[in-house]
Design a protein around this motif. Structure first.
Motif, PDB file in Angstrom:
ATOM      1  N   MET A 233       0.755  -1.312   0.055  1.00 21.36           N
ATOM      2  CA  MET A 233      -0.130  -0.219  -0.075  1.00 21.36           C
ATOM      3  C   MET A 233       0.915   1.188  -0.010  1.00 21.36           C
ATOM      4  SD  MET A 233      -2.723   1.068   2.845  1.00 21.36           S
ATOM      5  CE  MET A 233      -3.657  -0.482   2.774  1.00 21.36           C
ATOM      6  N   ARG A 234       0.525   2.460  -0.750  1.00 25.28           N
ATOM      7  CA  ARG A 234       1.096   3.463  -0.783  1.00 25.28           C
ATOM      8  C   ARG A 234       1.016   4.153   0.457  1.00 25.28           C
ATOM      9  NH1 ARG A 234      -2.303   6.387  -5.723  1.00 25.28           N
ATOM     10  NH2 ARG A 234      -2.705   4.403  -7.017  1.00 25.28           N
ATOM     11  N   PRO A 235       2.431   4.788   0.957  1.00 21.53           N
ATOM     12  CA  PRO A 235       2.351   5.290   2.391  1.00 21.53           C
ATOM     13  C   PRO A 235       1.586   6.913   2.374  1.00 21.53           C
ATOM     14  CG  PRO A 235       4.449   5.616   1.303  1.00 21.53           C
ATOM     15  CD  PRO A 235       3.691   4.473   0.500  1.00 21.53           C
ATOM     16  N   PHE A 236       1.056   7.164   3.356  1.00 25.83           N
ATOM     17  CA  PHE A 236       0.161   8.282   3.302  1.00 25.83           C
ATOM     18  C   PHE A 236      -0.091   8.832   4.642  1.00 25.83           C
ATOM     19  CE2 PHE A 236      -2.843   4.919   4.225  1.00 25.83           C
ATOM     20  CZ  PHE A 236      -3.866   5.637   5.029  1.00 25.83           C
ATOM     21  N   GLN A 237      -0.151   9.890   4.694  1.00 17.84           N
ATOM     22  CA  GLN A 237      -0.727  10.950   5.854  1.00 17.84           C
ATOM     23  C   GLN A 237      -2.204  10.714   5.793  1.00 17.84           C
ATOM     24  OE1 GLN A 237       3.072  11.054   4.899  1.00 17.84           O
ATOM     25  NE2 GLN A 237       2.100  12.600   3.924  1.00 17.84           N
ATOM     26  N   ALA A 238      -2.846  11.328   7.002  1.00 20.41           N
ATOM     27  CA  ALA A 238      -4.253  11.623   6.920  1.00 20.41           C
ATOM     28  C   ALA A 238      -4.719  12.741   7.744  1.00 20.41           C
ATOM     29  CB  ALA A 238      -4.876  10.283   7.686  1.00 20.41           C
ATOM     30  N   LEU A 239      -5.882  13.175   7.446  1.00 19.04           N
ATOM     31  CA  LEU A 239      -6.481  14.630   7.984  1.00 19.04           C
ATOM     32  C   LEU A 239      -7.825  14.383   8.481  1.00 19.04           C
ATOM     33  CD1 LEU A 239      -6.140  17.474   9.014  1.00 19.04           C
ATOM     34  CD2 LEU A 239      -6.735  18.054   6.522  1.00 19.04           C
ATOM     35  N   VAL A 240      -8.182  14.481   9.715  1.00 27.33           N
ATOM     36  CA  VAL A 240      -9.530  14.206   9.959  1.00 27.33           C
ATOM     37  C   VAL A 240     -10.346  15.634  10.148  1.00 27.33           C
ATOM     38  CG1 VAL A 240     -11.240  13.184  11.650  1.00 27.33           C
ATOM     39  CG2 VAL A 240      -9.027  12.017  10.914  1.00 27.33           C
ATOM     40  N   LEU A 241     -11.392  16.238   9.529  1.00 25.37           N
ATOM     41  CA  LEU A 241     -12.091  17.251   9.761  1.00 25.37           C
ATOM     42  C   LEU A 241     -12.713  17.042  10.703  1.00 25.37           C
ATOM     43  CD1 LEU A 241     -12.650  18.200   6.226  1.00 25.37           C
ATOM     44  CD2 LEU A 241     -10.579  18.990   7.485  1.00 25.37           C
ATOM     45  N   ALA A 242     -12.750  17.937  11.631  1.00 20.84           N
ATOM     46  CA  ALA A 242     -13.478  17.834  13.040  1.00 20.84           C
ATOM     47  C   ALA A 242     -13.792  19.381  13.476  1.00 20.84           C
ATOM     48  CB  ALA A 242     -12.919  17.095  14.266  1.00 20.84           C
ATOM     49  N   GLY A 243     -14.060  20.298  12.648  1.00 15.65           N
ATOM     50  CA  GLY A 243     -14.554  21.489  12.805  1.00 15.65           C
ATOM     51  C   GLY A 243     -15.758  21.832  13.218  1.00 15.65           C
ATOM     52  N   SER A 244     -16.208  23.089  13.655  1.00 16.10           N
ATOM     53  CA  SER A 244     -17.615  23.387  14.031  1.00 16.10           C
ATOM     54  C   SER A 244     -18.126  24.306  12.803  1.00 16.10           C
ATOM     55  CB  SER A 244     -17.442  23.937  15.406  1.00 16.10           C
ATOM     56  OG  SER A 244     -16.931  23.274  16.275  1.00 16.10           O
ATOM     57  N   ARG A 245     -19.534  24.318  12.572  1.00 11.93           N
ATOM     58  CA  ARG A 245     -20.246  25.208  11.995  1.00 11.93           C
ATOM     59  C   ARG A 245     -20.601  26.284  12.296  1.00 11.93           C
ATOM     60  NH1 ARG A 245     -24.299  20.541   9.217  1.00 11.93           N
ATOM     61  NH2 ARG A 245     -22.724  19.487   8.346  1.00 11.93           N
ATOM     62  N   GLY A 246     -20.290  26.587  13.802  1.00 17.67           N
ATOM     63  CA  GLY A 246     -20.628  27.801  14.343  1.00 17.67           C
ATOM     64  C   GLY A 246     -21.929  27.511  14.825  1.00 17.67           C
ATOM     65  N   GLY A 247     -22.422  28.084  16.123  1.00 15.54           N
ATOM     66  CA  GLY A 247     -23.712  27.923  16.839  1.00 15.54           C
ATOM     67  C   GLY A 247     -23.778  26.453  17.585  1.00 15.54           C
ATOM     68  N   PRO A 248     -24.837  26.210  17.959  1.00 15.44           N
ATOM     69  CA  PRO A 248     -25.244  24.885  18.570  1.00 15.44           C
ATOM     70  C   PRO A 248     -25.388  23.641  17.625  1.00 15.44           C
ATOM     71  CG  PRO A 248     -27.217  26.062  18.736  1.00 15.44           C
ATOM     72  CD  PRO A 248     -26.215  27.116  18.306  1.00 15.44           C
ATOM     73  N   ASP A 249     -25.030  22.537  17.853  1.00 14.11           N
ATOM     74  CA  ASP A 249     -25.057  21.346  16.955  1.00 14.11           C
ATOM     75  C   ASP A 249     -26.274  20.661  17.454  1.00 14.11           C
ATOM     76  OD1 ASP A 249     -25.125  18.924  15.571  1.00 14.11           O
ATOM     77  OD2 ASP A 249     -22.804  18.791  15.528  1.00 14.11           O
ATOM     78  N   PRO A 250     -27.473  20.498  16.815  1.00 19.94           N
ATOM     79  CA  PRO A 250     -28.690  19.811  17.247  1.00 19.94           C
ATOM     80  C   PRO A 250     -28.148  18.476  17.598  1.00 19.94           C
ATOM     81  CG  PRO A 250     -29.277  21.122  15.523  1.00 19.94           C
ATOM     82  CD  PRO A 250     -27.833  21.345  15.504  1.00 19.94           C
ATOM     83  N   LEU A 251     -27.230  17.651  16.877  1.00 21.11           N
ATOM     84  CA  LEU A 251     -27.065  16.274  16.863  1.00 21.11           C
ATOM     85  C   LEU A 251     -26.131  16.027  17.947  1.00 21.11           C
ATOM     86  CD1 LEU A 251     -27.379  13.527  15.701  1.00 21.11           C
ATOM     87  CD2 LEU A 251     -25.473  14.036  14.267  1.00 21.11           C
ATOM     88  N   ALA A 252     -25.196  17.036  18.315  1.00 22.90           N
ATOM     89  CA  ALA A 252     -24.423  16.788  19.717  1.00 22.90           C
ATOM     90  C   ALA A 252     -25.314  16.951  20.959  1.00 22.90           C
ATOM     91  CB  ALA A 252     -23.201  17.860  19.649  1.00 22.90           C
ATOM     92  N   GLU A 253     -26.321  18.193  20.752  1.00 23.58           N
ATOM     93  CA  GLU A 253     -27.134  18.271  21.906  1.00 23.58           C
ATOM     94  C   GLU A 253     -27.839  17.281  22.206  1.00 23.58           C
ATOM     95  OE1 GLU A 253     -28.979  22.014  20.877  1.00 23.58           O
ATOM     96  OE2 GLU A 253     -27.528  23.231  21.613  1.00 23.58           O
ATOM     97  N   ALA A 254     -28.383  16.353  21.051  1.00 19.98           N
ATOM     98  CA  ALA A 254     -29.394  15.296  21.325  1.00 19.98           C
ATOM     99  C   ALA A 254     -28.578  14.140  22.002  1.00 19.98           C
ATOM    100  CB  ALA A 254     -29.802  14.991  19.893  1.00 19.98           C
ATOM    101  N   ALA A 255     -27.356  13.997  21.448  1.00 18.64           N
ATOM    102  CA  ALA A 255     -26.241  12.879  22.283  1.00 18.64           C
ATOM    103  C   ALA A 255     -25.837  13.269  23.743  1.00 18.64           C
ATOM    104  CB  ALA A 255     -25.331  12.672  21.365  1.00 18.64           C
ATOM    105  N   GLY A 256     -26.020  14.539  23.934  1.00 12.47           N
ATOM    106  CA  GLY A 256     -25.616  14.958  25.439  1.00 12.47           C
ATOM    107  C   GLY A 256     -24.143  15.293  25.401  1.00 12.47           C
ATOM    108  N   VAL A 257     -23.434  15.710  24.297  1.00 15.26           N
ATOM    109  CA  VAL A 257     -21.990  15.880  24.265  1.00 15.26           C
ATOM    110  C   VAL A 257     -21.949  17.216  23.506  1.00 15.26           C
ATOM    111  CG1 VAL A 257     -21.462  13.505  23.955  1.00 15.26           C
ATOM    112  CG2 VAL A 257     -21.854  14.834  21.819  1.00 15.26           C
ATOM    113  N   THR A 258     -20.472  17.891  23.574  1.00 12.27           N
ATOM    114  CA  THR A 258     -20.086  19.196  23.408  1.00 12.27           C
ATOM    115  C   THR A 258     -19.967  19.267  21.884  1.00 12.27           C
ATOM    116  OG1 THR A 258     -17.887  18.964  23.997  1.00 12.27           O
ATOM    117  CG2 THR A 258     -19.486  19.772  25.615  1.00 12.27           C
ATOM    118  N   HIS A 259     -19.586  18.177  21.242  1.00 11.94           N
ATOM    119  CA  HIS A 259     -19.359  18.099  19.646  1.00 11.94           C
ATOM    120  C   HIS A 259     -19.733  16.679  19.244  1.00 11.94           C
ATOM    121  CE1 HIS A 259     -17.048  18.200  15.985  1.00 11.94           C
ATOM    122  NE2 HIS A 259     -16.919  19.647  16.079  1.00 11.94           N
ATOM    123  N   LYS A 260     -20.178  17.033  17.768  1.00  6.45           N
ATOM    124  CA  LYS A 260     -20.622  15.641  17.225  1.00  6.45           C
ATOM    125  C   LYS A 260     -19.607  14.311  17.230  1.00  6.45           C
ATOM    126  CE  LYS A 260     -21.167  15.955  12.907  1.00  6.45           C
ATOM    127  NZ  LYS A 260     -21.731  15.981  11.495  1.00  6.45           N
TER     128      LYS A 260
END
Length: 255
Positions: A1-28
């Motif tokens: 397999m080709r060697p590679f680096q990886a980037l995971v996007l975990a930013g915020s869209r701004g404002g409350p996240d309904p999904l995170a709130e429904a799950a009782g956490v601060t971020h999805k």
């Protein structure tokens, strides 16, 4: 397999996240499935797939702490995903695999197949799944499909920046993203040829990606995945319920 680096996007869209709130956490990214956060599941899959270096692009302090616990590097998320990818590529270099923290079902074999199928001469590749492939794997999911002449396609939140030239595609993405609330300006960027072919139902996936690549000055390719579940991410409460069910069934099958 080709060697590679990886980037995971975990930013915020701004404002409350309904999904995170429904799950009782601060971020999805911190939602738990079978005892592991979504971010932990994604980082784990990337590590199993052989990523030499993994970074998480985030702003929220809880997500940044979780990333460090997982042994990943932390990068400051920029204003929007395209800018975060550009910053990530500057920090990590290429080849770079990009995904998102809500890709809860991500499997190392999907990544391995994507990298194996990526054309050797491509600067940038995107993974997509045919509608029939997605619905065969999980008939109850509701995805957004791009309707093209050769079928309906769903994105899989996996992108491969194979060479430094791939940043040309990221810069085009930034321009389009900046005009997302002004369709006429987006149309001007993409050009009449692409739009006309799409409206007339003549635009194929290969044709669309090739045209966009030429517009960005890169060699771009779309890779079709045989794994329908690769198109499933966690954008809404229904997605989370589906993913919980699928993960629970997989865990029960392993017992």
């Amino acid at each position: 397999m080709r060697p590679f680096q990886a980037l995971v996007l975990a930013g915020s869209r701004g404002g409350p996240d309904p999904l995170a709130e429904a799950a009782g956490v601060t971020h999805k990214a911190l939602i738990r499935l079978e005892g592991r956060t979504l971010l932990a599941r994604v980082v784990g899959a990337l590590r199993e797939a052989g990523a030499d270096r993994i970074a998480v692009s985030a702003v929220h302090p809880d997500v940044r702490r979780e990333a460090l616990v997982l042994g990943a590097e932390v990068l400051e998320a920029a204003a929007g995903p395209s800018a975060s990818v550009e910053a990530g590529a500057a920090a990590l270099g290429t080849p770079l695999l990009v995904t998102t923290s809500d890709h809860a079902l991500l499997r190392p074999e999907w990544i391995a197949r994507f990298l194996a199928d990526a054309p050797a001469d491509a600067d940038v590749c995107a993974l997509l799944a045919r509608r029939e492939t997605v619905e065969a794997a999980v008939p109850t999911t509701q995805r957004t499909y791009l309707r093209l002449a050769d079928g309906h396609w769903s994105g899989c939140n996996l992108f491969y920046l194979a060479t430094p030239e791939a940043l040309g595609a990221v810069r085009l993405w930034r321009r389009v993203e900046a005009e997302r609330k002004k369709p006429w300006r987006m149309a001007a960027i993409l050009g009449p040829g692409i739009l006309a072919a799409f409206v007339l139902g003549r635009l194929t996936l290969i044709g669309a990606v090739a045209r966009l690549g030429r517009l960005a000055g890169v060699r771009a390719a779309a890779v079709a995945t045989p794994y329908g579940l690769a198109a499933v991410d966690v954008d809404k409460v229904g997605d989370l319920e589906l993913v919980r069910k699928l993960v629970g069934e997989a865990q029960a099958a392993d017992i």
